[in-house]
Design an enzyme around this catalytic site. Structure first.
Site, PDB file in Angstrom:
ATOM      1  N   LEU A 158      -4.328   2.142   6.114  1.00 29.16           N
ATOM      2  CA  LEU A 158      -5.235   1.141   5.320  1.00 29.16           C
ATOM      3  C   LEU A 158      -4.364  -0.131   5.141  1.00 29.16           C
ATOM      4  CD1 LEU A 158      -6.517   3.637   2.644  1.00 29.16           C
ATOM      5  CD2 LEU A 158      -7.626   2.906   4.630  1.00 29.16           C
ATOM      6  N   SER A 205      -0.560  -2.591   5.247  1.00 34.94           N
ATOM      7  CA  SER A 205       0.974  -2.561   5.173  1.00 34.94           C
ATOM      8  C   SER A 205       1.675  -3.870   4.450  1.00 34.94           C
ATOM      9  CB  SER A 205       1.483  -2.636   6.652  1.00 34.94           C
ATOM     10  OG  SER A 205       1.069  -3.602   7.200  1.00 34.94           O
ATOM     11  N   GLY A 206       2.706  -4.052   4.019  1.00 35.16           N
ATOM     12  CA  GLY A 206       3.216  -5.169   3.251  1.00 35.16           C
ATOM     13  C   GLY A 206       4.841  -4.671   3.474  1.00 35.16           C
ATOM     14  N   GLY A 266       6.289  -1.292   2.567  1.00 39.64           N
ATOM     15  CA  GLY A 266       5.678  -0.354   3.502  1.00 39.64           C
ATOM     16  C   GLY A 266       4.273  -0.130   3.936  1.00 39.64           C
ATOM     17  N   LYS A 276       1.103   5.745  -0.246  1.00 44.14           N
ATOM     18  CA  LYS A 276       1.847   4.753  -0.117  1.00 44.14           C
ATOM     19  C   LYS A 276       3.259   5.120   0.139  1.00 44.14           C
ATOM     20  CE  LYS A 276       3.071   0.385  -3.041  1.00 44.14           C
ATOM     21  NZ  LYS A 276       2.953  -0.226  -4.560  1.00 44.14           N
ATOM     22  N   ASP A 288       1.612  -9.044 -10.789  1.00 42.92           N
ATOM     23  CA  ASP A 288       0.858  -9.098  -9.668  1.00 42.92           C
ATOM     24  C   ASP A 288      -0.472  -8.922  -9.791  1.00 42.92           C
ATOM     25  OD1 ASP A 288       0.829  -9.725  -6.937  1.00 42.92           O
ATOM     26  OD2 ASP A 288       1.682  -7.840  -6.220  1.00 42.92           O
TER      27      ASP A 288
END
Length: 473
Positions: A220, A222-223, A226, A242, A332
């Site tokens: 779905l 990524s960042g 992970g 996640k 965030d």
């Protein structure tokens, strides 16, 4: 109940007593399921919406129960079910047209105007503002709201004084047969595509699960941390996985925070895999994706009603008010980290930077921080407080009203930091009403102490949602 005289023999009395006792237990512990529940470790049986159950044992978030069979007896097989999936049989909460979680007209409107609903779709809900019941009906593309009045001397319900009913079910049944002054005759209950969130994947609250029970289906996103996957647990429950590339203390903080969160506007943690690497957090799966994605998808047509935009904002304040009550700062808060359910409910997600306010860790330099959403005091090394989340929320409002535009589009991160510290604030766009821009400016007050609370913001945002001329009081 009062005492009942009995002239039969003692053995008969004992049998009568046991029978009355059994009937009392069944009366008190019979429930109806409001959604399918696809798995069970105690039985091969699966729960279907509308099933009748006898509850044997209650825990905080789960119950042991037996399903009623076709001959009206109860199966000997026990199943365990989340309490949120059950409502007392024949209760108002068990009715398919009663939406227990709706507390405002904007929410009723959002649900009714889904394309799956045709004219005559309806629901009943209770207002948090005045504690009145309302009947909301879809007709010719709009939602009409009728206040259900109650007689002061007793539980009689009516829309007009000449036509009273002892129960809401009788009122609904009557207007389902005869329009009798409504905009249209009641047809089918409003669709409800969302199911209750699970409290966990285990009725014993064992958060740790085996990695072998998870199957990855589709990536779905990524960042820096992970990847996020659509997965399936035990081949039965859709979940989001996640997966972390690097192990850090922040992961344990994120897990600890998510274990403490149970709110309809926050993403729910289901389980974790931390026995070996890579560590995983398993949450409920929100298939519609992020608010950012939804806004950008409507940018060309610009067809999102302003009241729906404000409904999104109000829902986010609901979740943030809850976080404040738990002494948690998100750090965030932006449209990318707000997920939308099928019924367009907002769920605040991604607690990777979140912290308890009593255990602040100011070392943000090691992660990719959302600079353009951050309050100016953070750039000078000051403590991150709930007022910093207020600043971020003001930026999130610009994302909503501009259909997903990034903030400060003409400035890179370094120039953005310098401009904000000099007192620069984003200008009002053509799509943004002055009243909403005034709220943004309150969020962007240089003095954190003078910024509003999320409760204040919720009250101000609700005032921006116009009351429809079709609301009938």
């Amino acid at each position: 109940m009062g005492n009942i005289a009995c002239s039969c023999e003692r053995s008969c009395c004992l049998a009568c007593s046991e029978r009355r006792k059994e009937e009392t237990v069944i009366q008190r512990q019979v429930y109806q399921s409001i959604a399918d529940f696809p798995f069970n470790a105690l039985s091969d049986r699966t729960l279907k919406k509308g099933d009748i159950l006898e509850v044997i044992e209650e825990r905080e978030h789960w119950v042991y129960a037996r399903i009623r069979s076709a001959n009206n007896g109860f199966s000997e097989e026990q199943i365990y079910v989340p309490t949120d999936f059950l409502k007392p049989v024949n209760s108002l909460e068990a009715q398919p047209w009663y939406f227990e979680n709706i507390i405002r007209r904007t929410e009723a409107k959002r649900c009714l105007l889904r394309p799956e609903n045709s004219d005559g779709a309806f629901l009943v809900w209770r207002s948090r503002e005045n504690n009145n019941f309302y009947l909301s009906v879809k007709y010719e593309g709009v939602a009409r709201h009728y206040r259900i009045k109650e007689r002061e001397s007793g539980k009689w319900f009516y829309l007009v004084k000449q036509k009273e009913f002892q129960t809401l079910s009788e009122l609904v049944a009557s207007y389902s047969e005869d329009q009798d002054g409504l905009c249209t005759r009641l047809n089918l209950p409003c669709v409800m595509l969302d199911k209750p969130s699970l409290p966990s994947l285990s009725f014993e609250y064992q958060w740790e699960i085996k990695r072998s029970t998870l199957t990855k289906v589709k990536k779905l996103g990524s960042g820096q941390f992970g990847e996020v996957w659509h997965g399936v647990w035990n081949n039965m429950i859709d979940v989001a996985i996640k997966e972390f590339r690097v192990i850090s203390p922040d992961i344990q903080t994120e897990i600890k925070i998510m274990k403490a969160l149970q709110h309809k506007n926050l993403l729910r943690l289901y389980a974790v895999c931390t026995a070996d690497e890579p560590f995983c957090i398993i949450t409920e799966l929100i298939k519609n994706g992020s608010l950012k994605k939804y806004l950008i998808g409507h940018k060309d047509l610009r067809d999102i009603d302003f009241s729906l935009m404000m409904d999104f904002a109000v829902q986010i304040t609901e979740g943030m008010i809850y976080l404040e009550s738990k002494n948690i700062v998100h750090r965030d808060l932006r449209a990318d980290n707000i997920l939308l359910t099928e019924m367009m409910s907002c769920k605040i997600a991604d607690f990777g930077l979140a912290q308890f306010t009593f255990a602040q860790d100011q070392q943000l330099s090691s992660v990719k921080v959302p600079v353009k959403w951050m309050a100016p005091e953070i750039f000078t090394g000051k403590e991150y407080t709930k007022k910093c989340d207020i600043w971020s929320f003001g930026v999130l409002l610009t994302e909503i009203v501009t259909y997903g535009n990034d903030p400060y589009p003409d400035l890179d991160k370094a120039a953005c930091i310098q401009a904000i510290q000099r007192g620069y604030r984003m200008k009002r766009t053509a799509d943004c009403p002055e009243t909403l821009y005034d709220i943004m400016l309150l969020c962007w007050n240089h003095n954190p102490d003078e910024r509003p609370t999320f409760m204040d913001l919720q009250e101000r945002l609700l005032k921006l949602i116009p009351e429809s001329s079709l609301d009938i009081n």
